[in-house]
Structures are given as C-alpha cells and as structure tokens.
Design an enzyme around this catalytic site. Structure first.
Site, short mmCIF file in Angstrom:
data_model
loop_
_atom_site.label_atom_id
_atom_site.label_comp_id
_atom_site.label_asym_id
_atom_site.label_seq_id
_atom_site.Cartn_x
_atom_site.Cartn_y
_atom_site.Cartn_z
N ALA A 7 0.83 -1.21 0.00
CA ALA A 7 0.00 0.00 0.00
C ALA A 7 0.86 1.26 0.00
O ALA A 7 0.40 2.34 -0.36
CB ALA A 7 -0.91 -0.01 1.22
N HIS A 42 9.12 -2.04 -18.26
CA HIS A 42 9.60 -3.04 -17.29
C HIS A 42 8.61 -4.19 -17.19
O HIS A 42 7.47 -4.08 -17.63
CB HIS A 42 9.78 -2.41 -15.90
CG HIS A 42 8.50 -2.04 -15.19
ND1 HIS A 42 7.74 -0.96 -15.55
CD2 HIS A 42 7.85 -2.63 -14.16
CE1 HIS A 42 6.68 -0.88 -14.77
NE2 HIS A 42 6.71 -1.89 -13.91
N HIS A 72 2.75 -27.37 -21.70
CA HIS A 72 3.41 -26.65 -22.78
C HIS A 72 3.38 -25.16 -22.38
O HIS A 72 2.30 -24.58 -22.25
CB HIS A 72 2.56 -26.92 -24.03
CG HIS A 72 3.12 -26.57 -25.34
ND1 HIS A 72 3.22 -27.49 -26.38
CD2 HIS A 72 3.55 -25.40 -25.86
CE1 HIS A 72 3.68 -26.89 -27.46
NE2 HIS A 72 3.90 -25.63 -27.18
ZN LIG Z 1 2.90 -29.53 -26.38
#
Ligand SMILES: [Zn+2]
Ligand SMILES: [Zn+2]
Ligand SMILES: [Zn+2]
Length: 346
Positions: free
Chosen positions: A21, A165, A292
């Site tokens: 915060a 960034h 994957h």
């Molecule tokens: Zn794959």
C-alpha cells in the site's frame, strides 16, 4: 512480513502484503499522466532502486551504475520477501505460509521507453534471456516451486511506473491458474496420449480462423474461449513444458513473435493498457509431456465487473475470430479507435 493464506473453502491462495500500500503511484490511472521527478528506472538513477540481482552490462561498467542494457532488481515494495522459511502454519481451517518468495523487477531498457514495441530486437532478446536466467537462478532455491513472469503496461493494467519493465513473482506454491491448466492438460494427455497445446496449435493452423501470426517457432492466436477482447496467446510450435529451457535460437524467435503481436495490438487498438504473463510448469517437475509453456496477452479494454468477479466467468464482447482477423490486418491497415469492433457490454 507478508503472508500467504489459503482459502478454507476453495483451493486458492491470497497474498496479504501490507507494505504494497506504501508504493508510490507514479502513473495516475484517472489522468494517465506521469508524476514529476526523476524516473527510478532510467540509466544514471540506479541508486533509486534496490541493488541489482542481474544485469547485462557493457564490459568494465560497475555494478549498480550506468552501462547496463537490462537490469533486474528486487521490487522495492515486494508482495513477498526472501526472509524466513516456507513452513506451513495450520490452525484447523486456516492454513497459511510465511510470505516467502521473490518479487523482482526487470528493467528492460536504460532509456525512458514506455513500450515493449520500442525495444530493439536485440534488446528484447536480452529481456527474454533475463527472464530465463532469473528463473534458472530461483529454481535452484528448493523452497520455491514456481515463478511467474508478468508485465503490467499502462495504468489501467496495474503499472505504477511508466518506464518499460516487467516483473516476476516466485512462490512456494503453484498459482491456481497454472495448476488448473496442469490438471486439465494431464487429464487430456491420459485420455488422448498427446499434449493439448500441441493439438491446439495444429488445429488453429489448419483452420487459420483465430490465427494472428504463424512465424518460425511460434504462433500467436486469439483463443477459442477468449476471456477478454483481443486476448492473444503466443505458443511455441515445438513442445516444451518449462520456459526456462528455452534455447538461444528460440529466444530470438520469441522476440520476433512477441514484439509483432504487441505491435499489432498497439496499432489496431490505439495503444491500450495490457498485461502479459508467462505460464510455465513448476520448478519441482521436469520435462512434462502434457504441459506446454505459453504467453497470454490481455489488452485491458473492458473492466472486470460484478459478474466476472462473482461468477469467475467473463463476458467478452469481441468474438476471437473477428479479433484475430482485425489483428492480422493491423499491419497494413492503421486504424483509429472508432473502427475497433467492440461494443460496450455493460
Ligand atoms: Zn505440447
Ligand atoms: Zn525512465
Ligand atoms: Zn495459460
């Protein structure tokens, strides 16, 4: 110290991080302006950040001084800290972990650029190499199970600093979104004996309907059940479960695909705020046949409102087939925002 708390009802972790915060809001989401004063990420202002954990530098340049091309520093206002252990604390229903983990910032250029599309090809290759190198370094810490690289570009996407960034957060648990993918991909693999992502790439290539880019090594597609308008996934065409196993040649191919996808989104949609995230397999697994890695890009064109929050479902006013066609034509057809095929849903 931050704390990871597990919801007692569903399998969902929350990071309670009070110090977040206090971070300065350089970007004002209402005004889209930058606060005055020096930019902490520009070359020459290295003392404004925490000490670097990785930098690609010119020979002879000193640590935490000018002469770098890509620089990685711990977040000054981290959501997690590397102090303390990662032991479970359980009190019946309420399970928690110390907020142990890493929260780092990848500063992608020494110059005050604001978009990935402004980086040179070599520059973006080095950014991706920095992602890989940091994941490999964090993976060596057995207490960490997963690291997620993400980018918040623009105030509406959660960025508090304009300078180009990205960030990474490494955790002692696997994030829910990745775990859901892992579980579903494993079930698919057990049934069909193939990777669901490899299958998906093949199907999308065959139909071409939702294909944005088909480049050497990578495709960019608008997924069938896109949650957000112009949601785009960048998927390697060769099977690989762990992003950090990426080769030097694939880094160059990914830089081309990522930059081109973002350039098209920026051209077609008049530089919207967006997020991207790398979904990759956990550190404590190796070479999974069923998972994957991929990058998910989400332009922030609609707000997450009551139904999305309440249901966990999304209402997407832009069919992915139309979004993909629009992004395919974005290169030749510079389009103003009025031409964007989005209707306000709510
Ligand atoms: Zn794959
Ligand atoms: Zn700057
Ligand atoms: Zn994913």
């Amino acid at each position: 110290m931050p704390e990871l708390r597990k919801d007692p009802i569903v399998d969902r972790w929350v990071i309670i991080a009070k110090n977040r915060a206090q971070r300065p809001q350089e970007l004002d989401s209402a005004l889209h302006t930058r606060a005055p004063g020096p930019c902490p990420f520009c070359e020459g202002n290295e003392r404004a950040t925490t000490p670097e954990v990785l930098a690609f530098r010119e020979p002879g340049s000193a640590i935490d001084a000018a002469g770098w091309r890509v620089r990685v520093v711990p977040n000054k206002f981290p959501a997690l800290t590397t102090e303390g252990g990662s032991e479970h604390r359980g009190e019946g229903l309420y399970q928690s972990l110390p907020g142990f983990g890493a929260h780092e910032v990848i500063i992608e250029s020494p110059r005050h650029l604001v978009s990935t599309s402004e980086l040179t090809h070599d520059g973006l290759c080095e950014v991706i190499a920095a992602y890989r190198d940091r994941l490999l370094a964090l993976k060596a810490d057995r207490r960490l199970v997963h690291a997620m690289v993400f980018k918040n570009a623009g105030a509406a996407a959660g960025a508090s600093i304009e300078h180009v960034h990205s960030q990474l957060i490494a955790l002692p648990v696997t994030p829910t979104a990745v775990q859901e993918e892992l579980d579903a991909a494993l079930a698919f693999h057990q049934q069909r004996r193939c990777c669901i992502f490899c299958d998906l790439v093949e199907r999308e290539r065959a139909s071409g309907e939702r294909m944005v880019l088909d480049l050497p090594g990578f495709v960019a597609i608008c997924p069938f059940a896109s949650r957000f308008p112009f949601e785009t996934w960048i998927v390697p065409t060769a099977h690989q479960s762990h992003f950090e196993s990426i080769t030097h040649a694939a880094i160059c191919e990914l830089a081309l695909a990522l930059r081109e996808a973002i350039r098209r989104i920026e051209t077609a949609l008049n530089r919207p705020a967006y997020n991207y995230v790398i979904h990759t397999a956990p550190f404590d697994t190796s070479d999974l046949g069923h998972y994957h890695w991929h990058i998910e890009v989400a332009p922030r064109l609609t707000k997450i409102a009551g139904f999305e929050w309440g249901a966990g479902y999304y209402i997407n006013p832009a069919p992915p087939e139309e979004a993909a066609a629009f992004l395919r034509s974005a290169e030749v057809d510079f389009t103003t925002p009025q031409n964007v095929p989005i209707k306000e849903a709510r």
